[in-house]
Design a protein around this motif. Structure first.
Motif, PDB file in Angstrom:
ATOM      1  N   TRP A 115       0.814  -1.212   0.000  1.00 31.82           N
ATOM      2  CA  TRP A 115       0.000   0.000   0.000  1.00 31.82           C
ATOM      3  C   TRP A 115       0.852   1.268   0.000  1.00 31.82           C
ATOM      4  O   TRP A 115       0.457   2.291  -0.563  1.00 31.82           O
ATOM      5  N   THR A 116       2.026   1.211   0.612  1.00 35.70           N
ATOM      6  CA  THR A 116       2.904   2.386   0.606  1.00 35.70           C
ATOM      7  C   THR A 116       3.353   2.718  -0.807  1.00 35.70           C
ATOM      8  O   THR A 116       3.308   3.880  -1.238  1.00 35.70           O
ATOM      9  N   LYS A 117       3.798   1.686  -1.528  1.00 34.95           N
ATOM     10  CA  LYS A 117       4.248   1.912  -2.907  1.00 34.95           C
ATOM     11  C   LYS A 117       3.087   2.354  -3.787  1.00 34.95           C
ATOM     12  O   LYS A 117       3.245   3.204  -4.675  1.00 34.95           O
ATOM     13  N   ARG A 118       1.890   1.793  -3.577  1.00 34.02           N
ATOM     14  CA  ARG A 118       0.740   2.178  -4.391  1.00 34.02           C
ATOM     15  C   ARG A 118       0.401   3.663  -4.187  1.00 34.02           C
ATOM     16  O   ARG A 118       0.058   4.368  -5.145  1.00 34.02           O
ATOM     17  N   PHE A 119       0.500   4.117  -2.950  1.00 33.79           N
ATOM     18  CA  PHE A 119       0.217   5.535  -2.708  1.00 33.79           C
ATOM     19  C   PHE A 119       1.264   6.413  -3.399  1.00 33.79           C
ATOM     20  O   PHE A 119       0.938   7.438  -4.002  1.00 33.79           O
ATOM     21  N   GLU A 120       2.545   6.003  -3.348  1.00 34.76           N
ATOM     22  CA  GLU A 120       3.609   6.773  -4.002  1.00 34.76           C
ATOM     23  C   GLU A 120       3.417   6.785  -5.520  1.00 34.76           C
ATOM     24  O   GLU A 120       3.680   7.797  -6.178  1.00 34.76           O
ATOM     25  N   ILE A 121       2.954   5.669  -6.074  1.00 37.22           N
ATOM     26  CA  ILE A 121       2.692   5.604  -7.516  1.00 37.22           C
ATOM     27  C   ILE A 121       1.537   6.532  -7.883  1.00 37.22           C
ATOM     28  O   ILE A 121       1.586   7.229  -8.911  1.00 37.22           O
ATOM     29  N   ALA A 122       0.506   6.564  -7.044  1.00 37.91           N
ATOM     30  CA  ALA A 122      -0.624   7.461  -7.289  1.00 37.91           C
ATOM     31  C   ALA A 122      -0.167   8.911  -7.289  1.00 37.91           C
ATOM     32  O   ALA A 122      -0.559   9.711  -8.157  1.00 37.91           O
ATOM     33  N   VAL A 123       0.682   9.287  -6.330  1.00 35.14           N
ATOM     34  CA  VAL A 123       1.180  10.661  -6.248  1.00 35.14           C
ATOM     35  C   VAL A 123       2.065  10.980  -7.451  1.00 35.14           C
ATOM     36  O   VAL A 123       1.920  12.032  -8.092  1.00 35.14           O
ATOM     37  N   GLY A 124       2.981  10.072  -7.786  1.00 34.90           N
ATOM     38  CA  GLY A 124       3.912  10.326  -8.888  1.00 34.90           C
ATOM     39  C   GLY A 124       3.217  10.482 -10.220  1.00 34.90           C
ATOM     40  O   GLY A 124       3.515  11.416 -10.989  1.00 34.90           O
ATOM     41  N   SER A 125       2.291   9.582 -10.528  1.00 36.23           N
ATOM     42  CA  SER A 125       1.588   9.674 -11.810  1.00 36.23           C
ATOM     43  C   SER A 125       0.715  10.922 -11.863  1.00 36.23           C
ATOM     44  O   SER A 125       0.585  11.549 -12.920  1.00 36.23           O
ATOM     45  N   ALA A 126       0.128  11.322 -10.736  1.00 36.70           N
ATOM     46  CA  ALA A 126      -0.666  12.555 -10.697  1.00 36.70           C
ATOM     47  C   ALA A 126       0.216  13.768 -10.972  1.00 36.70           C
ATOM     48  O   ALA A 126      -0.173  14.702 -11.687  1.00 36.70           O
ATOM     49  N   LYS A 127       1.417  13.781 -10.402  1.00 38.90           N
ATOM     50  CA  LYS A 127       2.341  14.890 -10.640  1.00 38.90           C
ATOM     51  C   LYS A 127       2.715  14.973 -12.120  1.00 38.90           C
ATOM     52  O   LYS A 127       2.793  16.070 -12.690  1.00 38.90           O
ATOM     53  N   GLY A 128       2.975  13.817 -12.745  1.00 39.59           N
ATOM     54  CA  GLY A 128       3.329  13.821 -14.158  1.00 39.59           C
ATOM     55  C   GLY A 128       2.207  14.372 -15.029  1.00 39.59           C
ATOM     56  O   GLY A 128       2.440  15.181 -15.941  1.00 39.59           O
ATOM     57  N   LEU A 129       0.971  13.964 -14.754  1.00 37.71           N
ATOM     58  CA  LEU A 129      -0.165  14.459 -15.535  1.00 37.71           C
ATOM     59  C   LEU A 129      -0.417  15.935 -15.280  1.00 37.71           C
ATOM     60  O   LEU A 129      -0.764  16.686 -16.204  1.00 37.71           O
TER      61      LEU A 129
END
Length: 810
Positions: free
Chosen positions: A616-630
C-alpha cells in the motif's frame, strides 16, 4: 578397345551422378549450393509436385524468388504466387543467385553483387542448418540434418497470401500487391490491431484509415472481441477460418478436398479462393460485399461507384479534376482557389449530392441541428470542404458532420443522407452531379513493368578498361582515407568541445539524439524482444552503442511528413519531469518513425498490480507520482498536452518503483493560449478508462485524463480491471459503477471506514493497511470519476489533495 569401353563407362557414370545431383537439387538445396536465375531449371519442387520455388519474372529483366503452385503446369507470369522473398527489390536476370552458405546463412544476391534479402540463421539456432526444403504445404523451410529443427520458414513472413494451416499472427500481417501487374507491396493490410481485433487498413502515401470491420461500430457490434492476447488466425484445409477475436466463417465449399488460399487482393478485399482438379480459382468467401466501402480507392476528393456489370469506377467530386490521368488512387484536385481568402464566405454555396458520403475526417459532429445552421457553420470555417446531413432514426432528428477532407467518397443508394459540397457560388450551376454509372480514366493505365537496366563486363579482357578501373580504385581509396581522417577530426572536435556533433550525428534541437534506422534495428536485434504495446506502436528492448538499455517504440499509423514529426518530437523532448518517461532520441528516416526512451526495470503498473512487492505504501507513491506527471502536462508545460490514454499499461515503474507516465508523445498538443477544450476527429483511449465525454460528443478537456486517472486508482484499490465484463466507456455494468455508488454511500459521515474498507479492497494486496492513505485514495478516485466533468478536480488539485495527507495534514 578396353580403354575406349572404360572411358565410355566412366563418362556414363559421371553423367548418371550429375543427373542424380541435379535431381536431388530439385527437392532440397544443401549448404554450399545455390539456385541461379540464369538456369530456368534451378527450381525447388515439393515432394507432391504441387509447389515450386525459384526465380519468377515480375517485369523486364526483373525477378523475385517466389513460391507458386506448379500443378497444373504454368509458365511466364500466369502462375499463382503464394510467397515472395524480395517483392520490393527485384533482382537482375543475370548472375543473381539464392545461396545457402556453408555457415547456414541464406542469401539472395543481385547480379552477384548486392545482397537484397538474407536470413542470418547462424544467430537463430544452435542446430546447424543443413538444407532448404519446400514442403507440400507450400512452406519453404531451413532445417537441420535430421529434419527435426526448423530454423526458419516462409510461413513466418507472408506477403499477401495465407495457405491452409498457416498462422496469421500479430507479427505477420498480409500486405496486398500494388496492382494486378505489380507484385510490390501495396496499400492494403490485414493485421491484428493493438486492441486484438483483426482489421483491414488502407495505408496510402498521404493518409491511412481502417475500413473493416465497419469502423463506425464498436467491436462487439460486429461480433468481435478484444478480450484476447494471442492474436492468431488460421484457415484450415477444409475451409474453416477461425480468429482469436471471434471472427469465424466457412468457405462456401467447406469440407471438400480442394486447394485453397486466403488473399488480400490489390483492390483491398480479402477473399478465399478454391479450386479442384487443376481448374480455375473460384471465390468461396469475401470480407466485403460493398466494393466502394474499401478506403482509398479513388483518392482525395474522388467518389467511388459500383455497377454489377462493370465493377467499380471513380469520378471526381463536382469542382474537382483528376490529379493523374492514369491512376485513380491519386485522387482529384480543386479547380478553384482556397476558401480561406478574404470575404470568401460571401462567395460560396453548396451543391447537394444525394446518397453520397465521405467517410471520416469530421472536424466536428453536431446532433439535432437545422440545415441552415449546418451550412452556416461550414461557411464560417474556411477549411470546411462540405458536410454530411442525415436523419438519425434513434433520436428522430438530423445530424451534421462537418468535413475538413473529402476522403473515401462513396455513392450508394443504400446510403442514408446527403453530402453538401462547398463550392464557389459563381460557377455552381456549371458543376455536374456524379451519376451511378461506370466511368473510365482519361488515359487507361498500363500494367507496370519493372525494368532493371544493367551493364556487364564482357568475358574478353580489355586492357584499357582494366587500367582505368585500377586508377579509379586507387583514387577512390585515397578519397576514402581523406574523408575518414576529416570525419575523425570533426568527431574528436565535437566530443572535446561539446560542439556540433555527438557520436557522428547532429543533435536535435531538443538535445535528443537523432538515430538512423539501421542503428535502432541493430540495437533491438531486428526488433526481436517485444516488451510492450502502446496506442501508436510496439515497444522493443534495445542496447545502444553507449551500452545504455533503451525502450525503442516503433510507431505505426503516423503518416505526417518528417517536418511535422520533428516538430512534435521537439515538443516531447522539452518535457522534463521526474514522473514522465525521458526520451533519449528519435528516428525519422523514410517511412520509419521511432522514439527512444529510457528503459524501466519493473515494466508497467499493469504488470505489477498483482505483485506482492506493490504494497500500500508503494501504491500511494505511484498514485502521487503519476498525478504529478499528468499535472505537469496539463498545467506546467509550455504547451497544453492531453494524454488521452491514461491506464496502468502507460504508467511505468523504475528500479525504485517510482512512477513515470509514458506514451504521451503523440497524444494531443495544443497552444496554451488557446481554448481549454477541443474536438477530435476520432475517439481516443482504451475502453474501460474513457470518460463519458467521448460518447456524449462533448468538447474534450483535460478532465478526460482526470477521469481515466480515477479509474486507474480504483483498479489499484480493488484489483478489478475496468475492461473486463461488459465495459462501456469507463463503466462496467455491475462492476465499477455499482462499486463507486456503494463506496460513496459508505463514505458518508458517521460510517467508520474500518467497518467496510476490507470488503472494498483487493484481498490479494499484502502489507499493513494505512487507513488514512486508503481513505484519501478512495475519496480522490470517486471525485475523479464523476459523470459531470465540471465536478471533477484538476490534476493539480489531485496532487494537492494527495500531498496534503502525505505531509501529515488530515
Amino acid at each position: 578397345m578396353r580403354n575406349s569401353s572404360f572411358l565410355l563407362v566412366l563418362v556414363l557414370s559421371l553423367l548418371h551422378i550429375s543427373s542424380q545431383a541435379s535431381s536431388a537439387n530439385r527437392f532440397a538445396l544443401h549448404r554450399g549450393s545455390s539456385l541461379s536465375v540464369d538456369n530456368p531449371d534451378d527450381v525447388l519442387i515439393s515432394n507432391s509436385g504441387v509447389f515450386s520455388a525459384g526465380f519468377y519474372p515480375v517485369g523486364v529483366n526483373a525477378y523475385c524468388f517466389a513460391v507458386w503452385f506448379s500443378r497444373p503446369p504454368c509458365s511466364g507470369q500466369n502462375c499463382t504466387i503464394v510467397w515472395m522473398a524480395n517483392r520490393d527489390k527485384p533482382v537482375n536476370g543475370r548472375h543473381s543467385k539464392l545461396s545457402l552458405k556453408k555457415n547456414g546463412n541464406l542469401m539472395l544476391t543481385d547480379a552477384g553483387q548486392a545482397i537484397v534479402w538474407a536470413q542470418n540463421t547462424v544467430s537463430l539456432s544452435s542446430s546447424p542448418v543443413h538444407q532448404l526444403q519446400l514442403l507440400d504445404s507450400g512452406n519453404l523451410v531451413l532445417r537441420d540434418r535430421e529434419n527435426r529443427v526448423t530454423v526458419w520458414q516462409s510461413f513466418d513472413s507472408p506477403t499477401d497470401t495465407l495457405l491452409p494451416e498457416q498462422n496469421l499472427t500479430r507479427d505477420t500481417p498480409l500486405v496486398s500487391s500494388r496492382s494486378k501487374g505489380n507484385f510490390s507491396s501495396g496499400y492494403y493490410k490485414l493485421y491484428f490491431d493493438n486492441d486484438n481485433v483483426l482489421r483491414l487498413l488502407f495505408d496510402g502515401p498521404s493518409f491511412s484509415s481502417v475500413y473493416w470491420p465497419d469502423p463506425s461500430k464498436v467491436s462487439w457490434e460486429v461480433g468481435r472481441t478484444t478480450y484476447n492476447d494471442s492474436r492468431v488466425a488460421m484457415l484450415d484445409s477444409l475451409g474453416n477460418f477461425t480468429s482469436s477475436d471471434d471472427l469465424k466463417f466457412l468457405s462456401s465449399d467447406f469440407g471438400m478436398k480442394t486447394e485453397r488460399i486466403l488473399k488480400v487482393d490489390h483492390d483491398g478485399n480479402v477473399r478465399v479462393y478454391s479450386r479442384g482438379g487443376g481448374g480455375e480459382w473460384v471465390v468461396t468467401w469475401q470480407a466485403i460485399t460493398e466494393p466502394c466501402t474499401v478506403h482509398g480507392i479513388c483518392g482525395p476528393n474522388g467518389i467511388c461507384s459500383y455497377s454489377p456489370s462493370e465493377g467499380r469506377s471513380c469520378s471526381c467530386a463536382p469542382g474537382y479534376v483528376w490529379k493523374h490521368k492514369t491512376d485513380w488512387t491519386r485522387g482529384c484536385v480543386p479547380k478553384f482557389k482556397s476558401f480561406c481568402n478574404k470575404n470568401s464566405e460571401t462567395q460560396v454555396d453548396f451543391l447537394v449530392l444525394p446518397h453520397h458520403d465521405f467517410y471520416g475526417y469530421d472536424i466536428d459532429y453536431f446532433p439535432n441541428v437545422t440545415l441552415v445552421a449546418c451550412k452556416e457553420m461550414c461557411v464560417n470555417l474556411c477549411n470546411c470542404r462540405g458536410f454530411q446531413y442525415k436523419f438519425n432514426e434513434d433520436t428522430g432528428s438530423f445530424d451534421c458532420y462537418i468535413k475538413i477532407l473529402l476522403l473515401n467518397g462513396c455513392l450508394s443508394l443504400q446510403q442514408i443522407g446527403s453530402m453538401y459540397i462547398k463550392l464557389p457560388k459563381a460557377n455552381l450551376s456549371s458543376y455536374q452531379i456524379p451519376m451511378k454509372e461506370f466511368n473510365t480514366l482519361p488515359c487507361p493505365p498500363k500494367d507496370q513493368e519493372v525494368i532493371l537496366p544493367r551493364t556487364y563486363l564482357k568475358s574478353h579482357r580489355n586492357l584499357v578498361l582494366e587500367i582505368l578501373l585500377i586508377c579509379a580504385t586507387v583514387l577512390a581509396v585515397v578519397e576514402a582515407v581523406v574523408v575518414f581522417l576529416t570525419w575523425s577530426f570533426l568527431i574528436g572536435a565535437g566530443r572535446h568541445k561539446g560542439g556540433a556533433y555527438v557520436n557522428g550525428y547532429h543533435p536535435a534541437a531538443t538535445g535528443c539524439r537523432r538515430f538512423t534506422y539501421a542503428e535502432l534495428k541493430k540495437a533491438t536485434k531486428n526488433f526481436r524482444e517485444e516488451i510492450g504495446r502502446g496506442s501508436r506502436g510496439i515497444v522493443y528492448r534495445g542496447l545502444l552503442q553507449d551500452h545504455r538499455v533503451a525502450a525503442v517504440k516503433r510507431l505505426y499509423g503516423v503518416n505526417q511528413g518528417e517536418e511535422a514529426f520533428l516538430a512534435e518530437v521537439k515538443t516531447i523532448g522539452n518535457l522534463n519531469h521526474k514522473n514522465l518517461i525521458e526520451m533519449w532520441g528519435y528516428c525519422a528516416e523514410g517511412k520509419h518513425r521511432l522514439l527512444v526512451y529510457e528503459f524501466m526495470d519493473h515494466g508497467s503498473l499493469s504488470e505489477n498490480l498483482s505483485s506482492p512487492q506493490l504494497d500500500w505504501t508503494k501504491r500511494f507513491e505511484i498514485a502521487v507520482g503519476s498525478a504529478k506527471g499528468l499535472a505537469y502536462l496539463h498545467d506546467e508545460f509550455l504547451e497544453w498536452v492531453l494524454h488521452c490514454d491514461v491506464k496502468p499499461q502507460n504508467i511505468l515503474l523504475d528500479s525504485n518503483y517510482q512512477a513515470k507516465v509514458a506514451d504521451f508523445g503523440l497524444s494531443k498538443l495544443l497552444n496554451r493560449k488557446g481554448p481549454k477544450d477541443t474536438s477530435f476527429s476520432r475517439v481516443r483511449g482504451t475502453r474501460g478508462y474513457m470518460a463519458p465525454e467521448w460518447v456524449d460528443h462533448l468538447p474534450i478537456t483535460s478532465k478526460v485524463d482526470v477521469y481515466s486517472y480515477g479509474i486507474v486508482l480504483l483498479e489499484m484499490l480493488t484489483g478489478r480491471n475496468p475492461s473486463g465484463g461488459h465495459a462501456i466507456y469507463g463503466e462496467v455494468k455491475g462492476g465499477y459503477k455499482r462499486s463507486t455508488s456503494w463506496a460513496r454511500e459508505k463514505m458518508k459521515p458517521g460510517v467508520a471506514m474500518e467497518t467496510w474498507i476490507t470488503e472494498y479492497l483487493d484481498p490479494a494486496i499484502r502489507g499493513n493497511l494505512d487507513i488514512k492513505k486508503i481513505k484519501v485514495l478512495v475519496s480522490v478516485a470517486l471525485q475523479c470519476v464523476e459523470e459531470d466533468r465540471d465536478a471533477r478536480p484538476t490534476m493539480s488539485q489531485v496532487v494537492e489533495m494527495l500531498l496534503r495527507h502525505e505531509n501529515g495534514a488530515v
